[in-house]
Design a protein around this motif. Structure first.
Motif, short mmCIF file in Angstrom:
data_model
loop_
_atom_site.label_atom_id
_atom_site.label_comp_id
_atom_site.label_asym_id
_atom_site.label_seq_id
_atom_site.Cartn_x
_atom_site.Cartn_y
_atom_site.Cartn_z
N SER A 372 0.79 -1.04 0.13
CA SER A 372 -0.21 -0.04 0.16
C SER A 372 0.92 1.26 -0.15
O SER A 372 0.36 2.46 -0.34
CB SER A 372 -1.04 -0.04 1.27
OG SER A 372 -0.25 -0.02 2.55
N THR A 373 2.09 1.11 0.31
CA THR A 373 2.73 2.39 0.85
C THR A 373 3.02 3.03 -0.66
O THR A 373 2.89 4.38 -1.04
CB THR A 373 4.34 2.34 1.18
OG1 THR A 373 4.00 1.58 2.48
CG2 THR A 373 5.28 3.40 1.60
N LEU A 374 3.44 2.42 -1.77
CA LEU A 374 3.50 3.00 -3.43
C LEU A 374 2.50 2.56 -4.01
O LEU A 374 2.13 3.14 -4.94
CB LEU A 374 4.80 2.52 -3.76
CG LEU A 374 6.14 3.04 -3.06
CD1 LEU A 374 7.36 2.31 -3.71
CD2 LEU A 374 6.30 4.48 -2.99
N GLY A 375 1.66 1.62 -3.79
CA GLY A 375 0.60 1.02 -4.53
C GLY A 375 -0.62 2.13 -4.75
O GLY A 375 -1.10 2.28 -5.85
N GLY A 376 -1.21 2.47 -3.56
CA GLY A 376 -2.24 3.64 -3.35
C GLY A 376 -1.60 4.83 -4.38
O GLY A 376 -2.44 5.16 -5.46
N PRO A 377 -0.71 5.51 -4.10
CA PRO A 377 -0.26 6.66 -4.77
C PRO A 377 -0.27 6.44 -6.36
O PRO A 377 -0.30 7.32 -7.00
CB PRO A 377 0.99 6.96 -3.90
CG PRO A 377 1.13 6.45 -2.85
CD PRO A 377 0.13 5.41 -2.66
N TRP A 378 0.56 5.19 -6.50
CA TRP A 378 0.67 5.21 -7.83
C TRP A 378 -0.81 4.84 -8.77
O TRP A 378 -0.88 5.71 -9.92
CB TRP A 378 1.56 3.78 -8.32
CG TRP A 378 1.69 3.82 -9.78
CD1 TRP A 378 0.85 2.91 -10.53
CD2 TRP A 378 2.73 4.27 -10.58
NE1 TRP A 378 1.30 3.07 -11.80
CE2 TRP A 378 2.41 3.86 -11.68
CE3 TRP A 378 3.47 5.46 -10.19
CZ2 TRP A 378 3.16 4.43 -12.90
CZ3 TRP A 378 4.40 5.88 -11.26
CH2 TRP A 378 4.17 5.42 -12.57
N LEU A 379 -1.41 4.24 -8.33
CA LEU A 379 -2.85 3.67 -9.03
C LEU A 379 -3.68 5.07 -9.00
O LEU A 379 -4.60 5.25 -9.90
CB LEU A 379 -3.75 2.67 -8.38
CG LEU A 379 -2.93 1.35 -8.66
CD1 LEU A 379 -3.80 0.37 -7.78
CD2 LEU A 379 -2.82 1.20 -10.34
#
Length: 526
Positions: A372-379
Motif C-alpha cells: 500500500s505504501t507505493l501502490g495507492g499513490p501510483w494507481l
C-alpha cells in the motif's frame, strides 16, 4: 548425438510428456525440482525446446508463472517437488487463481509401488492442490499421458481461467512410452460471449434516471475495454472505475482516467453513493475483510447491473452496450507531463517516489505492484505516466510482487519491468533476486523501506489500538534490526543502491532503467 541422448535410447514417458506439453503450447517452465523429478529434468535436457528457469524457492516459481501468464496470455509450466514443494508455492497459486492465470503445474510423486511405505516426503498431493487448481490429474500410466495433458490444458480454460495440476509418479515418466500420437488438445482460450439479451437489459437499466458507475475488471482492463467504458460514461454522465486489485491493467498515455475502487468498506460505500453499478468483468464490490457494523456486500443487488461476469468477454459486451446506447467514442485524453519529485535534497516520501517514477517510466513498461505504501499513490496517478501496464496482488497472499516481476520480464523481454515493492512483503520471496540476476532480467526494483508493516498499522489505527504499545510495536515494526536491502541484493548478485533524497532516487532510477540487468533501490521512507 549428446551423451544424454546416447544414455537414453528408448523413448520414455517423460519424453512423451514433454512432446504433449509442447504441442499444447508450453514454452517455459519455472522449476525447483527434486529427486522425483529427475526423469523430467533429463527429458528437458534431451528435448531442449522448453526454456527452463530455476528458482531457489517454489513460491518464486509459482509467482513467476503467474506474472508470465498475465503478461503473455500463454500457459507456462511449473515443476515442483512432491507435496511439500508444491505447498511452498500455494500462496502465489492462490493469487494466480484470483487473477485467472492459466498455468500447468507438474508435480513429481513417488513411484506408485513406493507410496504404500509412507516415506518421509509422502503426502496427500490432491488435497494440497485442489483448492488452487481447476483440476488435479494423476497420470497413472504412460499410455494416458496425451489425454491427461489435454485434460489439464482444457481445465485452464474453465470459467475465467486458472491452474491445472498434473501429478506424475516417477515410474510413469521413467517407463517406456508408447508410440507417439498427436494429442487431442483443447481449443485456445476464448472468454464466453455475453448474450444480446443481457446487453439489452443493461441498456434498459441505464436508460433510467439516476447516477451510474461502470466498474471494469478482468479482461475489460485493456485499451479497448477502457475506451468502450469511457464512451458509455461520457454518454451517460457516469463515472469509470476499476476493481481494486486487477490482474493486469493498461493505464496512462492518452487513455481515459480510471478511478480505482476504494479499499475500506466505508470508503467504498461513500465512493459508490446511490449509483447503479455496471459490472463489466468485475466482481461485485465487497469488503476485503469483515468489519463489525459494516456489510460485506457494499452495493445492494438492486443497484447492480451485471453486464459481464469475470469469465465472459467484457470488452465485446461493453462495445455492444455502447452501440445500443449510441455512445460515440470518447476523444483521446491529452497527455500530461509530470513535474518530478521536487527539491533534490528533500527527504523521500511515498508521493515523491511516485512522482519520480512518473517522470522516468518508459513507454510500454510493466509495473509489478505490491504494498500500500507505493501502490495507492501510483494507481491514483498512473494516468499521468506514459502508457504502461500494472499487475497487482489479486489474492492478498503477500510475496507476489517480486516473482511476478520475474515472470513479466521473461514474457516481455523488450519491456522495462519496474517493481514497486513494500519491504515487509518482499521478504517472503526474496529469492526472486537470484533468478533476476541469473537470467539478466531488466527489472528495476524500488523497495519502500519504511521498516514496518504499514497496512497493519493502518488497520490498528482504525481500530483505535495504540501503535506505541510495546506488544503492538513489536509485532508491526521491522526496525530492530533494520534490514539492509542493499547487502541482501548484492548477496544475490543484484546491483543495489540506498537512497534517502529525491535527487538520489532520480539518479538511481535513471541508472536502473538503462541497465540490461536488474537494479534494486532501497528507498528510505518515514
Amino acid at each position: 548425438m549428446t551423451k544424454m541422448e546416447n544414455a537414453v535410447t528408448t523413448r520414455l514417458g517423460a519424453d512423451l510428456l514433454l512432446d504433449s506439453l509442447y504441442q499444447a503450447g508450453a514454452r517455459i517452465c519455472f522449476a525447483n525440482p527434486g529427486t522425483t523429478e529427475l526423469g523430467l529434468v533429463s527429458a528437458l535436457a534431451r528435448d531442449g525446446r522448453i526454456r527452463c528457469v530455476l528458482s531457489l524457492f517454489e513460491g518464486v516459481c509459482t509467482g513467476a508463472a503467474d506474472g508470465y501468464a498475465r503478461v503473455s496470455g500463454e500457459v507456462p509450466l511449473t515443476l515442483l517437488h512432491l507435496g511439500p514443494g508444491f505447498a511452498n508455492g500455494i500462496a502465489n497459486l492462490h493469487n494466480a487463481r484470483r487473477a485467472g492465470s492459466r498455468i500447468v503445474n507438474l508435480i513429481g510423486d513417488h513411484a506408485t509401488w513406493h507410496l504404500a511405505y509412507d516415506a518421509p516426503l509422502t503426502s496427500d498431493i490432491r488435497s494440497l492442490a485442489a483448492p488452487v487448481s481447476r483440476a488435479v490429474i494423476t497420470i497413472d500410466r504412460p499410455q494416458a499421458i496425451d489425454a491427461c495433458v489435454a485434460q489439464a490444458f482444457a481445465a485452464t480454460n474453465l470459467e475465467e481461467g486458472g491452474a491445472a495440476t498434473l501429478v506424475i509418479p516417477t515410474d510413469v515418466v521413467d517407463a517406456p512410452a508408447p508410440d507417439a500420437v498427436q494429442p487431442v488438445l483443447p481449443a485456445p482460450y476464448r472468454p464466453t460471449s455475453v448474450s444480446e439479451a443481457i446487453v439489452d437489459d443493461a441498456a434498459r437499466a441505464l436508460s433510467k434516471a439516476g447516477e451510474s458507475i461502470v466498474l471494469l475488471g478482468g479482461n475489460a482492463l485493456t485499451e479497448r475495454g477502457i475506451r468502450a467504458g469511457q464512451a458509455i460514461c461520457t454518454h451517460l454522465g457516469a463515472r469509470l472505475l476499476m476493481e481494486p486489485y486487477p490482474a493486469i491493467v493498461t493505464l496512462g498515455g492518452d487513455l481515459p482516467v480510471v478511478e480505482r475502487q476504494a479499499y475500506f468498506p466505508d470508503d467504498v460505500i461513500a465512493q459508490m453513493g446511490a449509483a447503479r453499478v455496471v459490472l463489466a468483468g468485475a466482481r461485485m464490490p465487497i469488503s476485503y475483510f469483515g468489519y463489525e457494523g459494516w456489510p460485506s456486500q457494499l452495493v445492494p443487488d438492486e443497484r447492480l447491473v451485471r453486464l459481464a461476469e469475470p469469465g465472459e468477454d467484457a470488452v465485446a459486451a461493453l462495445e455492444a452496450l455502447a452501440a445500443r446506447l449510441k455512445a460515440a467514442p470518447a476523444a483521446a485524453r491529452s497527455t500530461e507531463t509530470p513535474g518530478g519529485s521536487g527539491h533534490s535534497e528533500a527527504a523521500l516520501t511515498p508521493a515523491s517516489v511516485v512522482e519520480e517514477v512518473l517522470v522516468q517510466l518508459p513507454q510500454d513498461a510493466i509495473i509489478s505492484l505490491e504494498g500500500s505504501t507505493l501502490g495507492g499513490p501510483w494507481l491514483r496517478n498512473a494516468h499521468r505516466a506514459r502508457r504502461h501496464r500494472v499487475m497487482t496482488n489479486t489474492g492478498g497472499a503477500i510475496g507476489q510482487g517480486l516473482p511476478c516481476a520475474v515472470g513479466a520480464a521473461l514474457a516481455a523481454p523488450e519491456a522495462r519491468i519496474v517493481s514497486l515493492q513494500s519491504d515487509g512483503s518482499a521478504q517472503y520471496t526474496l529469492q526472486s533476486l537470484w533468478t533476476m540476476a541469473r537470467e539478466g532480467l531488466k527489472v528495476t526494483i524500488i523497495v519502500a523501506a519504511n521498516h514496518r508493516y504499514a497496512i497493519l498499522q493502518t488497520e490498528l489505527t482504525r481500530a483505535a489500538v495504540p501503535l506505541d504499545d510495546a506488544v503492538v510495536a513489536s509485532l508491526t515494526k521491522l526496525d530492530k534490526p533494520r534490514v539492509d536491502w542493499v547487502a541482501l541484493a548484492q548477496g544475490y548478485g543484484v546491483e543495489a543502491r540506498r537512497v534517502a533524497t529525491n535527487g538520489e532516487l532520480a539518479a538511481a532510477l535513471e541508472h536502473g532503467l538503462a541497465l540490461d540487468g536488474p537494479l534494486l533501490i532501497q528507498a528510505e521512507l518515514p
